[in-house]
Motif scaffolding. Structure first.
Motif, short mmCIF file in Angstrom:
data_model
loop_
_atom_site.label_atom_id
_atom_site.label_comp_id
_atom_site.label_asym_id
_atom_site.label_seq_id
_atom_site.Cartn_x
_atom_site.Cartn_y
_atom_site.Cartn_z
N ILE A 69 10.90 5.16 6.99
CA ILE A 69 11.70 3.95 7.19
C ILE A 69 11.46 2.98 6.04
CG2 ILE A 69 11.86 4.16 9.68
CD1 ILE A 69 9.63 2.11 9.92
N PHE A 70 12.40 2.09 5.87
CA PHE A 70 12.46 1.14 4.76
C PHE A 70 12.77 -0.22 5.39
CE2 PHE A 70 14.94 -0.51 0.99
CZ PHE A 70 13.90 -0.45 0.08
N PRO A 71 12.44 -1.33 4.73
CA PRO A 71 12.80 -2.62 5.33
C PRO A 71 14.26 -2.72 5.77
CG PRO A 71 11.32 -2.98 3.48
CD PRO A 71 11.62 -1.51 3.52
N ASN B 75 5.26 3.67 -1.91
CA ASN B 75 4.81 2.35 -1.48
C ASN B 75 4.38 2.37 -0.01
OD1 ASN B 75 5.27 1.24 -3.97
ND2 ASN B 75 7.27 0.38 -3.43
N ASN B 76 3.40 1.57 0.30
CA ASN B 76 2.93 1.45 1.68
C ASN B 76 3.47 0.14 2.27
OD1 ASN B 76 1.65 1.48 4.12
ND2 ASN B 76 -0.43 1.70 3.31
N ILE C 223 0.23 -0.30 11.92
CA ILE C 223 0.18 -1.76 11.96
C ILE C 223 -1.26 -2.24 12.03
CG2 ILE C 223 0.70 -3.77 13.39
CD1 ILE C 223 3.09 -2.89 11.82
N GLN C 224 -2.08 -1.58 12.83
CA GLN C 224 -3.48 -1.97 12.99
C GLN C 224 -4.31 -1.65 11.76
OE1 GLN C 224 -4.88 -0.07 16.55
NE2 GLN C 224 -3.56 -1.30 17.91
N SER C 225 -4.02 -0.51 11.13
CA SER C 225 -4.79 -0.09 9.96
C SER C 225 -3.83 0.46 8.90
CB SER C 225 -5.82 0.98 10.36
OG SER C 225 -6.54 1.43 9.23
N PRO C 226 -3.20 -0.42 8.12
CA PRO C 226 -2.19 0.02 7.14
C PRO C 226 -2.71 1.03 6.12
CG PRO C 226 -2.17 -2.36 7.41
CD PRO C 226 -3.36 -1.87 8.13
N ALA C 227 -3.99 0.92 5.78
CA ALA C 227 -4.54 1.84 4.78
C ALA C 227 -4.50 3.28 5.25
CB ALA C 227 -5.98 1.43 4.45
N SER C 228 -4.54 3.48 6.58
CA SER C 228 -4.51 4.85 7.10
C SER C 228 -3.15 5.50 6.93
CB SER C 228 -4.88 4.84 8.59
OG SER C 228 -3.90 4.15 9.36
N CYS C 229 -2.13 4.70 6.63
CA CYS C 229 -0.77 5.22 6.44
C CYS C 229 -0.34 5.19 4.98
CB CYS C 229 0.21 4.45 7.31
SG CYS C 229 -0.08 4.66 9.08
N TRP D 229 -0.27 13.49 -3.44
CA TRP D 229 0.61 14.55 -3.91
C TRP D 229 2.07 14.10 -4.02
CZ3 TRP D 229 4.64 16.05 -0.85
CH2 TRP D 229 4.55 15.78 0.51
N ILE D 230 2.43 13.01 -3.33
CA ILE D 230 3.79 12.49 -3.47
C ILE D 230 4.02 12.01 -4.91
CG2 ILE D 230 5.41 10.71 -2.72
CD1 ILE D 230 4.32 10.89 0.04
N SER D 231 3.01 11.41 -5.51
CA SER D 231 3.13 10.96 -6.90
C SER D 231 3.32 12.15 -7.83
CB SER D 231 1.89 10.17 -7.31
OG SER D 231 1.77 8.99 -6.55
N LEU D 232 2.62 13.25 -7.56
CA LEU D 232 2.79 14.46 -8.38
C LEU D 232 4.19 15.04 -8.19
CD1 LEU D 232 -0.67 16.18 -7.77
CD2 LEU D 232 0.06 14.85 -9.75
N SER D 233 4.66 15.03 -6.94
CA SER D 233 6.02 15.50 -6.67
C SER D 233 7.04 14.62 -7.39
CB SER D 233 6.27 15.49 -5.16
OG SER D 233 7.60 15.86 -4.86
#
Length: 524
Positions: free
Chosen positions: A38-40, A377-378, A405-411, A416-420
Motif C-alpha cells: 500500500i501507498f499513501p 521506502n518504509n 504501526i507499533q514497531s515500524p522497523a520490523s516492516c 534484496w528488493i534494492s538488488l532487484s
C-alpha cells in the motif's frame, strides 16, 4: 466432437492454463510480503470508493473522501456553515478515480487485498499472452513463457501487480492496443471486446491514462502508414479504441455530474496546476510580485509566506506552515480552484521561457527515473508517528499492520528488493537498446525485411514514443516521480524477450534445410 474440435479445445485450455500460471508467477512480491503493498494514495482510493458506495446506497459515511488528515465532516443541517463543512468532501472527490476506488474498497474485504492482486496479475498476464499471439502466432505459448519469465525476474511488473494503485493498468492498456494495432492475427469477437474493455478500464482508473492512450491511438496509424502496415483492420481497431477511451471519459463525466447533483453545486478539481507552477519556481516569483502590487489579486496571496516548493505539501500537507489546500476551509478551497487557471496563465505569461525550460527539464528527469523506490521506502515510520494515519481503516486489510504501526522497523523492506531494483533498471536500459536496434535495423536494411520485423519495429516505435509522452505528461504536469516511469518500464523487457525468441527461431529456420518457415518469419 471432431478431432479438429478436440484439438482446438485442448489448445484453448492450455492457453488459459498458461495465462493463469503466468498470473500466479507475477504475484511473487505479494506472496513474499504476505499482502499487497500500500501507498499513501491507496488510502485516498479506499476512502473515495467507500464514500461513493455509501452515497449510492443511501448510507451516510463519516469518512472524508481522501486522506487529508482533517477530522470527519459533521452531519449536515440547514445551517449554511455546517452545509459547507459537509461539502468539503466535494473539493477532493475528483482527485482520485472513483472507479478504481470502488475496486480497492471492495477488494479490501479480502485480507491482504489478494483479490485485487489476482485481478491485476490476471489482466497483465492476459495482455502479455495477447502480445505473444499477435506477434508469434504459430508458437504463442513458447513466446509467452519467455516473456513471463523475463518480466517476473527482471522488470517492475510483479511489483505493480502487487500494488494497491492503478499504475499497472496503463501498461496493460498499451500492450493490448499494440497487439491490436500491429499484430498479424485474426481477432475473434471475445478477444477484441476484452481488449477494448481493459482499455476502457485504464481510462477510467486514472485521469492521465486517457491522454497517453489517446496519444497511442493517434500515433499507431501514422507509424503504420510509414512502415506500410496500414489496413482496413487497423482503422477498425482505431475506431474501437476511440470508443473505449470515450467510454472512459463518459464514465468520469457521469460521476462528476452525479456528485454535483448530490452536493447541489459545481465540483472542482484540487489545485494541481497551481501547485505545479509554484513548485517550478517561476510561479512563486510571479505570486510574490503580484501580491506585492495587489494583495487581493489572488486568494493564494494568503499563503505567500510559505515555502510553496513541493507539490505534495502544497496540496496535501496538514502543516499550517507549509500546506495550502488541505489546511484551507471550504470557501478558500473553492476560491483557490476558481482562480487556478487565471493564476497559472498569469505565471506562464510572466516568464514563458522559464516555464518551457522547467517543463523540458521535468520531462527529461522523468525519463531517467524508473526505480522501485516506493517499495523500498518504509512508509510505516511516518504513519506510526501520525494520529491520523495510525488509525486508518485500510490497514484492517493488511495482516501485519498492527505490528508495523507499533514497531515500524520490523516492516522495513528487505535488502534484496534494492538488488532487484538495480537488476530491473539494468535490464530496462538493455531492453530499450534492443528495441532501438530493432527499429534502427529496419530503417537501415538494404534488402527486403520480413513482415514480423516490420511489425516489431512499429511496436518498438510506438512504445518508445509513448514512454516519452508519459514522461512529458507526468513530468511536466505532475512532477518527476519514479513511479510514473517504472509503471511502464516492464513492457520493454517483455518485448525484448519476444524479439530474441523470434530471432532465434529465424536462425534455426535458415540453418535447417528441410524446415518450412512459418508465416511470421517469411519474407514480405
Amino acid at each position: 466432437m471432431s478431432a479438429i474440435g478436440r484439438k482446438q479445445y485442448v489448445e484453448r485450455c492450455a492457453e488459459w492454463l498458461a495465462v493463469a500460471l503466468g498470473a500466479i508467477v507475477l504475484c511473487f512480491p505479494a506472496f513474499l510480503n504476505h499482502s499487497a503493498y500500500i501507498f499513501p494514495d491507496s488510502d485516498s482510493y479506499y476512502r473515495g470508493g467507500q464514500s461513493l458506495l455509501a452515497y449510492v446506497s443511501g448510507k451516510k459515511s463519516n469518512e472524508p473522501a481522501v486522506n487529508s488528515e482533517q477530522p470527519a465532516s459533521q452531519p449536515a443541517t440547514e445551517n449554511a456553515g455546517e452545509r459547507k463543512s459537509k461539502n468539503i468532501d466535494a473539493t477532493v472527490f475528483l482527485a482520485r478515480s472513483p472507479f478504481y476506488g470502488i475496486v480497492v474498497y471492495l477488494t479490501s474485504q479480502s485480507k491482504g487485498f489478494w483479490s485485487l492482486v489476482a485481478l491485476q496479475a490476471l489482466a497483465a498476464s492476459l495482455a502479455l499472452f495477447q502480445v505473444a499471439q499477435a506477434f508469434a502466432a504459430s508458437r504463442p505459448l513458447i513466446a509467452f513463457g519467455a516473456m513471463i519469465a523475463t518480466v517476473a525476474l527482471a522488470s517492475s511488473l510483479p511489483w505493480y501487480v502487487s500494488f494497491v494503485m492503478p499504475d499497472v493498468w496503463l501498461g496493460i492498456a498499451i500492450l493490448f492496443w499494440t497487439a491490436l494495432a500491429f499484430g498479424d492475427r485474426p481477432l475473434n469477437t471475445v478477444t477484441f471486446l476484452t481488449s477494448l474493455g481493459l482499455i476502457t478500464a485504464a481510462a477510467l482508473f486514472h485521469q492521465s491514462n486517457w491522454l497517453i492512450i489517446s496519444s497511442g491511438i493517434v500515433l499507431a496509424p501514422i507509424i503504420a502508414l510509414k512502415l506500410k502496415l496500414g489496413s482496413r483492420k487497423l482503422y477498425a481497431m482505431v475506431a474501437g479504441a476511440v470508443i473505449a477511451v470515450m467510454l472512459g471519459l463518459a464514465g468520469n463525466w457521469t460521476f462528476g455530474y452525479l456528485i454535483q447533483r448530490h452536493y447541489g453545486e459545481p465540483i472542482r478539481q484540487p489545485i494541481f496546476a497551481t501547485a505545479r507552477v509554484l513548485a517550478d519556481g517561476f510561479g512563486r516569483e510571479y505570486l510574490k510580485e503580484s501580491c506585492a502590487r495587489d494583495p487581493a489579486k489572488y486568494v493564494l496571496c494568503r499563503y505567500n509566506d510559505r515555502p510553496l516548493d513541493n507539490t505534495e505539501e502544497i496540496l496535501w500537507s496538514s502543516n499550517p506552515s507549509r500546506g495550502v489546500y488541505t489546511v484551507a476551509d471550504y470557501d478558500t478551497r473553492t476560491a483557490l480552484a476558481e482562480e487556478q487557471w487565471r493564476f497559472v496563465m498569469g505565471a506562464l505569461i510572466s516568464d514563458p521561457l522559464r516555464a518551457v525550460s522547467e517543463a523540458i527539464g521535468n520531462a527529461f528527469e522523468q525519463l531517467t527515473r524508473f526505480s522501485l523506490v516506493e517499495f523500498r521506502n518504509n512508509n510505516w515510520i511516518n504513519w506510526s508517528k501520525s494520529d491520523y494515519w495510525s488509525h486508518q481503516k485500510i490497514f484492517d486489510a493488511i495482516p501485519d499492520s498492527a505490528s508495523c504501526i507499533q514497531s515500524p522497523a520490523s516492516c522495513q523492506a528487505p535488502a534484496w528488493i534494492s538488488l532487484s531494483d538495480i537488476f530491473q533498471r539494468t535490464v530496462f536500459v538493455l531492453s530499450c537498446l534492443v528495441m532501438l536496434a530493432v527499429v534502427g535495423s529496419y530503417f537501415t536494411a538494404r534488402e527486403g525485411v520480413t513482415d514480423i520485423h516490420r511489425r516489431l519495429a512499429a511496436a518498438g516505435i510506438l512504445l518508445l514514443l509513448l514512454l516519452s509522452v508519459n514522461a512529458i505528461i507526468c513530468g511536466a504536469l505532475s512532477g518527476p516521480s519514479d513511479r510514473y516511469q517504472a509503471r511502464l518500464s516492464w513492457m520493454f523487457p517483455a518485448f525484448a524477450s519476444l524479439v530474441i525468441v523470434l530471432r532465434l527461431w529465424r536462425k534455426t529456420a535458415v540453418k535447417q534445410e528441410t524446415f518450412v518457415r512459418p508465416s511470421f518469419v517469411s519474407d514480405s
